[in-house]
Design a protein around this motif. Structure first.
Motif, PDB file in Angstrom:
ATOM      1  N   TYR A  18       0.785  -1.237   0.000  1.00  0.00           N
ATOM      2  CA  TYR A  18       0.000   0.000   0.000  1.00  0.00           C
ATOM      3  C   TYR A  18       0.821   1.293   0.000  1.00  0.00           C
ATOM      4  O   TYR A  18       0.246   2.379  -0.062  1.00  0.00           O
ATOM      5  N   LYS A  19       2.139   1.203   0.038  1.00  0.00           N
ATOM      6  CA  LYS A  19       2.947   2.432   0.143  1.00  0.00           C
ATOM      7  C   LYS A  19       2.733   3.387  -1.025  1.00  0.00           C
ATOM      8  O   LYS A  19       2.778   4.603  -0.846  1.00  0.00           O
ATOM      9  N   ASP A  20       2.480   2.849  -2.210  1.00  0.00           N
ATOM     10  CA  ASP A  20       2.269   3.722  -3.373  1.00  0.00           C
ATOM     11  C   ASP A  20       0.890   4.386  -3.370  1.00  0.00           C
ATOM     12  O   ASP A  20       0.615   5.235  -4.219  1.00  0.00           O
TER      13      ASP A  20
ATOM     14  N   PHE B 276       3.662  -4.580  20.024  1.00  0.00           N
ATOM     15  CA  PHE B 276       2.895  -4.748  18.797  1.00  0.00           C
ATOM     16  C   PHE B 276       1.436  -4.312  18.918  1.00  0.00           C
ATOM     17  O   PHE B 276       0.583  -4.779  18.175  1.00  0.00           O
ATOM     18  N   THR B 277       1.173  -3.367  19.820  1.00  0.00           N
ATOM     19  CA  THR B 277      -0.102  -2.658  19.782  1.00  0.00           C
ATOM     20  C   THR B 277      -0.019  -1.729  18.571  1.00  0.00           C
ATOM     21  O   THR B 277       1.023  -1.120  18.318  1.00  0.00           O
ATOM     22  N   LYS B 278      -1.101  -1.642  17.829  1.00  0.00           N
ATOM     23  CA  LYS B 278      -1.096  -0.918  16.564  1.00  0.00           C
ATOM     24  C   LYS B 278      -2.198   0.135  16.553  1.00  0.00           C
ATOM     25  O   LYS B 278      -3.298  -0.121  17.034  1.00  0.00           O
ATOM     26  N   PHE B 279      -1.888   1.291  15.963  1.00  0.00           N
ATOM     27  CA  PHE B 279      -2.841   2.385  15.848  1.00  0.00           C
ATOM     28  C   PHE B 279      -2.937   2.796  14.382  1.00  0.00           C
ATOM     29  O   PHE B 279      -1.935   3.158  13.769  1.00  0.00           O
ATOM     30  N   LEU B 280      -4.155   2.756  13.836  1.00  0.00           N
ATOM     31  CA  LEU B 280      -4.390   3.162  12.459  1.00  0.00           C
ATOM     32  C   LEU B 280      -4.790   4.635  12.445  1.00  0.00           C
ATOM     33  O   LEU B 280      -5.713   5.039  13.156  1.00  0.00           O
ATOM     34  N   ILE B 281      -4.083   5.406  11.633  1.00  0.00           N
ATOM     35  CA  ILE B 281      -4.252   6.857  11.580  1.00  0.00           C
ATOM     36  C   ILE B 281      -4.762   7.241  10.197  1.00  0.00           C
ATOM     37  O   ILE B 281      -4.198   6.819   9.181  1.00  0.00           O
ATOM     38  N   ASN B 282      -5.816   8.076  10.135  1.00  0.00           N
ATOM     39  CA  ASN B 282      -6.338   8.499   8.829  1.00  0.00           C
ATOM     40  C   ASN B 282      -5.489   9.633   8.244  1.00  0.00           C
ATOM     41  O   ASN B 282      -4.550  10.118   8.882  1.00  0.00           O
ATOM     42  N   ARG B 283      -5.834  10.043   7.044  1.00  0.00           N
ATOM     43  CA  ARG B 283      -5.048  11.073   6.335  1.00  0.00           C
ATOM     44  C   ARG B 283      -5.082  12.433   7.030  1.00  0.00           C
ATOM     45  O   ARG B 283      -4.253  13.298   6.748  1.00  0.00           O
ATOM     46  N   GLN B 284      -6.038  12.625   7.925  1.00  0.00           N
ATOM     47  CA  GLN B 284      -6.125  13.888   8.670  1.00  0.00           C
ATOM     48  C   GLN B 284      -5.321  13.846   9.977  1.00  0.00           C
ATOM     49  O   GLN B 284      -5.269  14.827  10.698  1.00  0.00           O
ATOM     50  N   GLY B 285      -4.727  12.694  10.282  1.00  0.00           N
ATOM     51  CA  GLY B 285      -3.876  12.593  11.471  1.00  0.00           C
ATOM     52  C   GLY B 285      -4.579  12.125  12.721  1.00  0.00           C
ATOM     53  O   GLY B 285      -4.017  12.207  13.811  1.00  0.00           O
TER      54      GLY B 285
ATOM     55  N   ALA C 277      -5.870  -5.044   6.920  1.00  0.00           N
ATOM     56  CA  ALA C 277      -5.910  -4.628   5.513  1.00  0.00           C
ATOM     57  C   ALA C 277      -7.255  -4.022   5.102  1.00  0.00           C
ATOM     58  O   ALA C 277      -7.282  -2.986   4.417  1.00  0.00           O
ATOM     59  N   LYS C 278      -8.359  -4.616   5.495  1.00  0.00           N
ATOM     60  CA  LYS C 278      -9.687  -4.091   5.117  1.00  0.00           C
ATOM     61  C   LYS C 278      -9.897  -2.682   5.650  1.00  0.00           C
ATOM     62  O   LYS C 278     -10.327  -1.773   4.915  1.00  0.00           O
TER      63      LYS C 278
ATOM     64  N   LEU D 284      -7.617  -0.599   6.486  1.00  0.00           N
ATOM     65  CA  LEU D 284      -6.634   0.234   5.793  1.00  0.00           C
ATOM     66  C   LEU D 284      -7.151   0.627   4.411  1.00  0.00           C
ATOM     67  O   LEU D 284      -7.106   1.798   4.024  1.00  0.00           O
ATOM     68  N   GLU D 285      -7.652  -0.339   3.684  1.00  0.00           N
ATOM     69  CA  GLU D 285      -8.181  -0.061   2.340  1.00  0.00           C
ATOM     70  C   GLU D 285      -9.330   0.936   2.384  1.00  0.00           C
ATOM     71  O   GLU D 285      -9.453   1.778   1.472  1.00  0.00           O
ATOM     72  N   ASP D 286     -10.154   0.888   3.418  1.00  0.00           N
ATOM     73  CA  ASP D 286     -11.257   1.843   3.558  1.00  0.00           C
ATOM     74  C   ASP D 286     -10.751   3.270   3.674  1.00  0.00           C
ATOM     75  O   ASP D 286     -11.446   4.217   3.274  1.00  0.00           O
ATOM     76  N   LEU D 287      -9.556   3.459   4.232  1.00  0.00           N
ATOM     77  CA  LEU D 287      -8.991   4.792   4.411  1.00  0.00           C
ATOM     78  C   LEU D 287      -8.222   5.274   3.190  1.00  0.00           C
ATOM     79  O   LEU D 287      -7.992   6.471   3.029  1.00  0.00           O
ATOM     80  N   LEU D 288      -7.798   4.343   2.381  1.00  0.00           N
ATOM     81  CA  LEU D 288      -7.025   4.723   1.180  1.00  0.00           C
ATOM     82  C   LEU D 288      -7.968   5.086   0.052  1.00  0.00           C
ATOM     83  O   LEU D 288      -7.735   5.814  -0.813  1.00  0.00           O
TER      84      LEU D 288
END
Length: 157
Positions: free
Chosen positions: A51-53, A125-134, A150-151, A153-157
């Motif tokens: 997803y980096k690209d 390995f606690t993980k935090f998903l951050i949207n494009r607004q921070g 992944a799902k 993550l894809e919703d935010l991309l």
């Protein structure tokens, strides 16, 4: 306040602002090389590569606050992650992620999304998903495998 308001220390000791990632989707993870969850680094790298690209970056923050499961020398950490799991996403300096001395970024993250049993980070390995607004949109437990993210993550991309 957003994650872009914080500065962190790079592995080579420089202070940088997270505003360099403004507009990207981020996954912030507290890592540990000697943890039973460290094989997740392989899946994390695969997510990053996939997803980096599309404007996604993983930020790793090593911590040895949980049974000292991180190397003393950050170079050993970087070498371990690269050699064993091919990690090329950013790994920052060792960071305190819980307690009175926790880094302000992690105080913000844990204050934004509460954990199941505790607000504090309870393990590596606690993980935090951050949207494009921070903003923090989701928190994942240490045992949550990166591919399960992944799902969301894809919703935010």
């Amino acid at each position: 306040m957003t994650v872009y308001d914080f500065t962190v220390q790079t592995a080579d000791g420089k202070e940088i602002s997270l505003n360099k990632y403004e507009g990207e989707v981020l996954l912030i993870v507290n890592t540990a090389s000697k943890c039973g969850f460290s094989p997740q680094l392989k899946e994390l790298q695969m997510l990053h590569d996939t997803y980096k690209d599309k404007g996604f970056t993983i930020l790793g923050f090593p911590s040895d606050q949980f049974m000292n499961q991180e190397f003393a020398d950050i170079q050993d950490t970087l070498d371990f992650c690269q050699t064993n799991y091919g990690v090329n996403f950013p790994i920052y300096a060792k960071t305190k992620v819980k307690g009175e001395d926790s880094h302000p970024l992690f105080s913000f993250l844990t204050g934004s999304k509460k954990g199941f049993f505790t607000n504090e980070i309870k393990w590596n390995f606690t993980k935090f998903l951050i949207n494009r607004q921070g903003y923090v949109v989701k928190r994942y437990a240490p045992q949550t495998k990166p591919f399960k993210i992944a799902k969301d993550l894809e919703d935010l991309l």
